[in-house]
Design an enzyme around this catalytic site. Structure first.
Site, PDB file in Angstrom:
ATOM      1  N   ASP A 201     118.925  70.725  67.443  1.00 24.13           N
ATOM      2  CA  ASP A 201     118.037  69.870  68.235  1.00 24.13           C
ATOM      3  C   ASP A 201     117.710  70.585  69.536  1.00 24.13           C
ATOM      4  O   ASP A 201     118.515  71.359  70.051  1.00 24.13           O
ATOM      5  CB  ASP A 201     118.715  68.520  68.519  1.00 24.13           C
ATOM      6  CG  ASP A 201     117.701  67.434  68.844  1.00 24.13           C
ATOM      7  OD1 ASP A 201     117.509  66.539  67.990  1.00 24.13           O
ATOM      8  OD2 ASP A 201     117.082  67.480  69.924  1.00 24.13           O
TER       9      ASP A 201
ATOM     10  N   THR B 118     107.930  61.875  64.316  1.00 22.25           N
ATOM     11  CA  THR B 118     106.471  61.946  64.247  1.00 22.25           C
ATOM     12  C   THR B 118     105.928  60.671  64.888  1.00 22.25           C
ATOM     13  O   THR B 118     105.467  59.774  64.193  1.00 22.25           O
ATOM     14  CB  THR B 118     105.967  62.063  62.791  1.00 22.25           C
ATOM     15  OG1 THR B 118     106.588  61.029  61.997  1.00 22.25           O
ATOM     16  CG2 THR B 118     106.295  63.402  62.195  1.00 22.25           C
TER      17      THR B 118
ATOM     18  N   LEU C  20     115.792  55.459  54.889  1.00 22.89           N
ATOM     19  CA  LEU C  20     116.933  54.750  55.491  1.00 22.89           C
ATOM     20  C   LEU C  20     116.492  53.732  56.529  1.00 22.89           C
ATOM     21  O   LEU C  20     115.507  53.900  57.235  1.00 22.89           O
ATOM     22  CB  LEU C  20     117.942  55.736  56.088  1.00 22.89           C
ATOM     23  CG  LEU C  20     117.569  56.682  57.214  1.00 22.89           C
ATOM     24  CD1 LEU C  20     117.586  55.994  58.556  1.00 22.89           C
ATOM     25  CD2 LEU C  20     118.573  57.826  57.220  1.00 22.89           C
TER      26      LEU C  20
ATOM     27  N   GLU D 139     117.552  51.551  59.892  1.00 22.77           N
ATOM     28  CA  GLU D 139     118.480  51.568  61.016  1.00 22.77           C
ATOM     29  C   GLU D 139     119.469  50.424  60.832  1.00 22.77           C
ATOM     30  O   GLU D 139     119.121  49.354  60.334  1.00 22.77           O
ATOM     31  CB  GLU D 139     117.712  51.416  62.330  1.00 22.77           C
ATOM     32  CG  GLU D 139     116.887  52.649  62.603  1.00 22.77           C
ATOM     33  CD  GLU D 139     116.082  52.563  63.885  1.00 22.77           C
ATOM     34  OE1 GLU D 139     116.407  51.738  64.751  1.00 22.77           O
ATOM     35  OE2 GLU D 139     115.130  53.333  63.992  1.00 22.77           O
TER      36      GLU D 139
ATOM     37  N   LYS E  67     106.382  57.437  50.908  1.00 22.49           N
ATOM     38  CA  LYS E  67     107.042  56.941  52.100  1.00 22.49           C
ATOM     39  C   LYS E  67     106.169  55.963  52.885  1.00 22.49           C
ATOM     40  O   LYS E  67     106.590  54.839  53.207  1.00 22.49           O
ATOM     41  CB  LYS E  67     107.445  58.127  52.982  1.00 22.49           C
ATOM     42  CG  LYS E  67     107.886  57.786  54.356  1.00 22.49           C
ATOM     43  CD  LYS E  67     109.185  57.034  54.354  1.00 22.49           C
ATOM     44  CE  LYS E  67     109.408  56.403  55.699  1.00 22.49           C
ATOM     45  NZ  LYS E  67     110.773  56.363  56.097  1.00 22.49           N
TER      46      LYS E  67
ATOM     47  N   ASN F  73     106.612  51.743  53.392  1.00 22.81           N
ATOM     48  CA  ASN F  73     106.649  51.030  54.670  1.00 22.81           C
ATOM     49  C   ASN F  73     105.467  50.079  54.822  1.00 22.81           C
ATOM     50  O   ASN F  73     105.606  48.998  55.373  1.00 22.81           O
ATOM     51  CB  ASN F  73     106.717  52.021  55.834  1.00 22.81           C
ATOM     52  CG  ASN F  73     108.154  52.463  56.089  1.00 22.81           C
ATOM     53  OD1 ASN F  73     109.079  51.962  55.454  1.00 22.81           O
ATOM     54  ND2 ASN F  73     108.341  53.403  56.990  1.00 22.81           N
TER      55      ASN F  73
ATOM     56  N   CYS G 284     109.423  52.784  63.012  1.00 27.79           N
ATOM     57  CA  CYS G 284     108.777  53.195  61.757  1.00 27.79           C
ATOM     58  C   CYS G 284     107.616  52.317  61.326  1.00 27.79           C
ATOM     59  O   CYS G 284     106.478  52.773  61.286  1.00 27.79           O
ATOM     60  CB  CYS G 284     109.824  53.253  60.643  1.00 27.79           C
ATOM     61  SG  CYS G 284     111.016  54.560  60.909  1.00 27.79           S
TER      62      CYS G 284
ATOM     63  N   LYS H 132     115.679  44.762  65.929  1.00 26.11           N
ATOM     64  CA  LYS H 132     116.361  44.017  64.860  1.00 26.11           C
ATOM     65  C   LYS H 132     117.856  44.106  65.142  1.00 26.11           C
ATOM     66  O   LYS H 132     118.293  44.939  65.948  1.00 26.11           O
ATOM     67  CB  LYS H 132     116.012  44.579  63.488  1.00 26.11           C
ATOM     68  CG  LYS H 132     116.549  45.980  63.233  1.00 26.11           C
ATOM     69  CD  LYS H 132     116.357  46.349  61.775  1.00 26.11           C
ATOM     70  CE  LYS H 132     117.084  47.628  61.445  1.00 26.11           C
ATOM     71  NZ  LYS H 132     116.892  48.021  60.061  1.00 26.11           N
TER      72      LYS H 132
HETATM   73  C1  UDX Z   1     112.098  50.667  57.874  1.00 29.39           C
HETATM   74  C2  UDX Z   1     112.207  50.783  56.338  1.00 29.39           C
HETATM   75  O1  UDX Z   1     112.916  49.657  55.817  1.00 29.39           O
HETATM   76  C3  UDX Z   1     112.923  52.059  55.952  1.00 29.39           C
HETATM   77  O2  UDX Z   1     112.943  52.195  54.546  1.00 29.39           O
HETATM   78  C4  UDX Z   1     112.216  53.227  56.590  1.00 29.39           C
HETATM   79  O3  UDX Z   1     112.903  54.431  56.294  1.00 29.39           O
HETATM   80  C5  UDX Z   1     112.123  53.049  58.084  1.00 29.39           C
HETATM   81  O4  UDX Z   1     111.473  51.820  58.390  1.00 29.39           O
HETATM   82  P1  UDX Z   1     113.773  49.986  59.838  1.00 29.39           P
HETATM   83  O5  UDX Z   1     112.705  50.374  60.819  1.00 29.39           O
HETATM   84  O6  UDX Z   1     115.168  50.390  60.115  1.00 29.39           O
HETATM   85  O7  UDX Z   1     113.430  50.553  58.380  1.00 29.39           O
HETATM   86  O8  UDX Z   1     113.682  48.399  59.755  1.00 29.39           O
HETATM   87  P2  UDX Z   1     113.719  47.277  58.625  1.00 29.39           P
HETATM   88  O9  UDX Z   1     115.092  46.838  58.383  1.00 29.39           O
HETATM   89  O10 UDX Z   1     112.884  47.643  57.457  1.00 29.39           O
HETATM   90  O11 UDX Z   1     112.998  46.108  59.435  1.00 29.39           O
HETATM   91  C6  UDX Z   1     111.699  46.326  59.984  1.00 29.39           C
HETATM   92  C7  UDX Z   1     111.267  45.182  60.855  1.00 29.39           C
HETATM   93  O12 UDX Z   1     110.840  44.088  60.058  1.00 29.39           O
HETATM   94  C8  UDX Z   1     112.311  44.638  61.810  1.00 29.39           C
HETATM   95  O13 UDX Z   1     111.698  44.414  63.076  1.00 29.39           O
HETATM   96  C9  UDX Z   1     112.737  43.337  61.178  1.00 29.39           C
HETATM   97  O14 UDX Z   1     113.160  42.417  62.136  1.00 29.39           O
HETATM   98  C10 UDX Z   1     111.428  42.896  60.527  1.00 29.39           C
HETATM   99  N1  UDX Z   1     111.624  42.022  59.364  1.00 29.39           N
HETATM  100  C11 UDX Z   1     112.230  42.500  58.235  1.00 29.39           C
HETATM  101  C12 UDX Z   1     111.146  40.722  59.399  1.00 29.39           C
HETATM  102  O15 UDX Z   1     110.586  40.270  60.416  1.00 29.39           O
HETATM  103  N2  UDX Z   1     111.307  39.932  58.301  1.00 29.39           N
HETATM  104  C13 UDX Z   1     111.908  40.362  57.163  1.00 29.39           C
HETATM  105  O16 UDX Z   1     112.007  39.579  56.214  1.00 29.39           O
HETATM  106  C14 UDX Z   1     112.402  41.698  57.138  1.00 29.39           C
END
Ligand code: UDX
Length: 439
Positions: free
Chosen positions: A30, A86, A154, A156, A211, A215, A267, A330
């Site tokens: 890094d 990115t 993945l 978080e 990917k 998303n 993401c 979250k």
């Molecule tokens: C996401 C994708 O799930 C993952 O596969 C990708 O690699 C990166 O982006 P992440 O950003 O960690 O992962 O969050 P995720 O758990 O998917 O939740 C995304 C957002 O949606 C959060 O703000 C969560 O609060 C919201 N969410 C999720 C809702 O509001 N309602 C739901 O039912 C599910």
């Protein structure tokens, strides 16, 4: 197997530790010396359950090392993962691939012999092929570099489990090259393949698109239920019950149908915007309409909550005391990037409310992004004297709050459950006026 992982953010640090756990010798690289020092000391620079344990174990065993020097990566390994960020370009919806480009520019001229670069970063479709051309141009005489794309899914908060036991592995390769990328990926992921995790070998653009499409689908699902929540609000229906009823249909599925304040993070928001932008560049404009609406529905939820808070005070939040529980985008994360919770806390403060914020893990990051908010170290301090409590992130500690105990601290027992995560009957029984979203 020896490998380097370039970029040690959420994605790279977890991947590096995960690959050490899978039995490999890993060098994480890094540009940020403070981050490298923390990781080399077995310390995760962000909150991710399970990661500190993995880091400590493999730093101690010597299987996992960190460096700021790309020359070390070139020397150490034949397989290099690109895991740099990115982010969204300022003033545009495009993804900023500068850091990905920089890895190729820095690393490739230093390589000798046969090497494989596997990209994990989320990139606009077409990036991998462009990087392959650039790598061919930069490679020293006698060196060969094959670029493959191996997107990462993945989440978080669950990054360790998602790395060690992903639903699937996706690999994009150029079928006209020698097959070195696929061979390296198969060797690297051998323990996961042996455990039955499927590996889908695709062409480069398809792998890149898997990917962003994944998303975009997840974001669409969340915005779909939030759009239905808007109708529920207008019709006097309950979106939580409705969502539960929908989820019984296996064609729909219950997950990502949780209505509330909507999605945020590093993401989903930027990926759907980058997807729209790239589709536009490619002339597939009509695909944009859907995602633009997904984004708009999502932002409307934040405006709705701010409006509901103002309405609770007769339209004017000026000088009113509001406790916002949650700053992370979250639960189980300290990430505040595009956080709906922090966004509403900020908007309420700008509207003149006296906002106090508490989050179990994200206070440091929140302070850096929004230094003018009043952060409190405990729920008790945040809610003391509040005329309204807003639950903006569904942390377990908030879901399990004792409504009677919290009720003894506030000025008024009014809670806006913006994540529909509280046991509303229990709170009502303790004398609270409870409002949710879409119910
Ligand atoms: C996401 C994708 O799930 C993952 O596969 C990708 O690699 C990166 O982006 P992440 O950003 O960690 O992962 O969050 P995720 O758990 O998917 O939740 C995304 C957002 O949606 C959060 O703000 C969560 O609060 C919201 N969410 C999720 C809702 O509001 N309602 C739901 O039912 C599910």
């Amino acid at each position: 197997m020896r490998m380097s992982v370039i970029g040690t953010g959420y994605l790279g640090a977890t991947h590096a530790a995960g690959m050490a756990e899978a039995g490999h010798e890993v060098l994480g690289v890094d540009v940020d010396p403070a981050r490298v020092a923390a990781l080399a000391g077995g310390e995760a620079p962000f909150h991710e359950p399970g990661l500190p344990e993995l880091l400590r174990r493999h730093v101690a065993s010597g299987r996992l090392r960190f460096s700021t020097d790309p020359a070390e990566a070139a020397e150490f390994a034949r397989l290099h993962f690109i895991a740099v960020g990115t982010p969204q370009v300022k003033g545009s919806h495009a993804a900023d691939v500068r850091h990905v480009d920089a890895v190729v520019e820095e690393l490739v001229p230093r390589l000798r012999g046969e090497h494989v670069l596997l990209g994990k970063s989320t990139v606009p479709v077409g990036t991998a092929a462009r990087l392959q051309d650039r790598a061919d141009a930069l490679a020293a005489a006698g060196a060969t570099v094959e670029v493959g794309w191996n997107p990462e899914f993945l989440r978080e908060g669950r990054a360790v489990a998602d790395t060690l036991r992903p639903d699937r592995l996706v690999l994009g390769v150029d079928p006209d090259r020698g097959g070195a990328a696929e061979a390296a990926a198969r060797e690297c992921y051998a323990p996961l393949l042996a455990a039955g995790i499927p590996l889908l070998v695709l062409d480069l653009p398809t792998a890149e698109l898997v990917k962003v499409a994944a998303n975009a689908f997840l974001a669409t699902k969340v915005s779909f239920i939030n759009a239905v929540a808007e109708v529920c609000e207008a019709a006097g229906a309950d979106v939580v019950e409705l969502s539960r009823a929908l989820g019984h249909d296996p064609r729909i599925g219950a997950r990502y149908l949780h209505a509330g304040l909507g999605f945020g993070g590093g993401c989903l928001p930027k990926d759907i915007r980058a997807f729209m932008h790239r589709a536009g560049e490619l002339g597939a404009d009509q695909a944009l309409a859907l995602l633009r609406e997904v984004d708009a529905i999502n932002i409307r939820r934040r405006e709705k909550v701010v409006g509901m808070v103002k309405a609770a005070f007769g339209g004017l939040a000026l000088g009113r005391r509001v406790a916002v529980l949650g700053a992370a985008f979250k639960p189980d994360s300290d990430d505040v990037r595009d956080s709906p919770a922090l966004s509403i806390a900020g908007q309420l403060a700008l509207a003149g409310a006296e906002v106090r914020v508490h989050d179990p893990e994200a206070m440091g990051n929140a302070r850096r992004v929004f230094p003018t908010l009043d952060y409190r170290d405990s729920v008790g301090e945040a809610v003391a004297g509040a005329e309204l409590v807003v639950v903006a992130t569904e942390w377990r500690v908030f879901r399990e709050l004792d409504p009677a105990a919290v009720g003894a601290l506030v000025a008024e027992r009014r809670v806006l459950d913006a994540r529909n995560c509280l046991d509303a009957p229990a709170w009502r029984a303790a004398g609270w006026e409870v409002t949710g979203l879409g119910r």
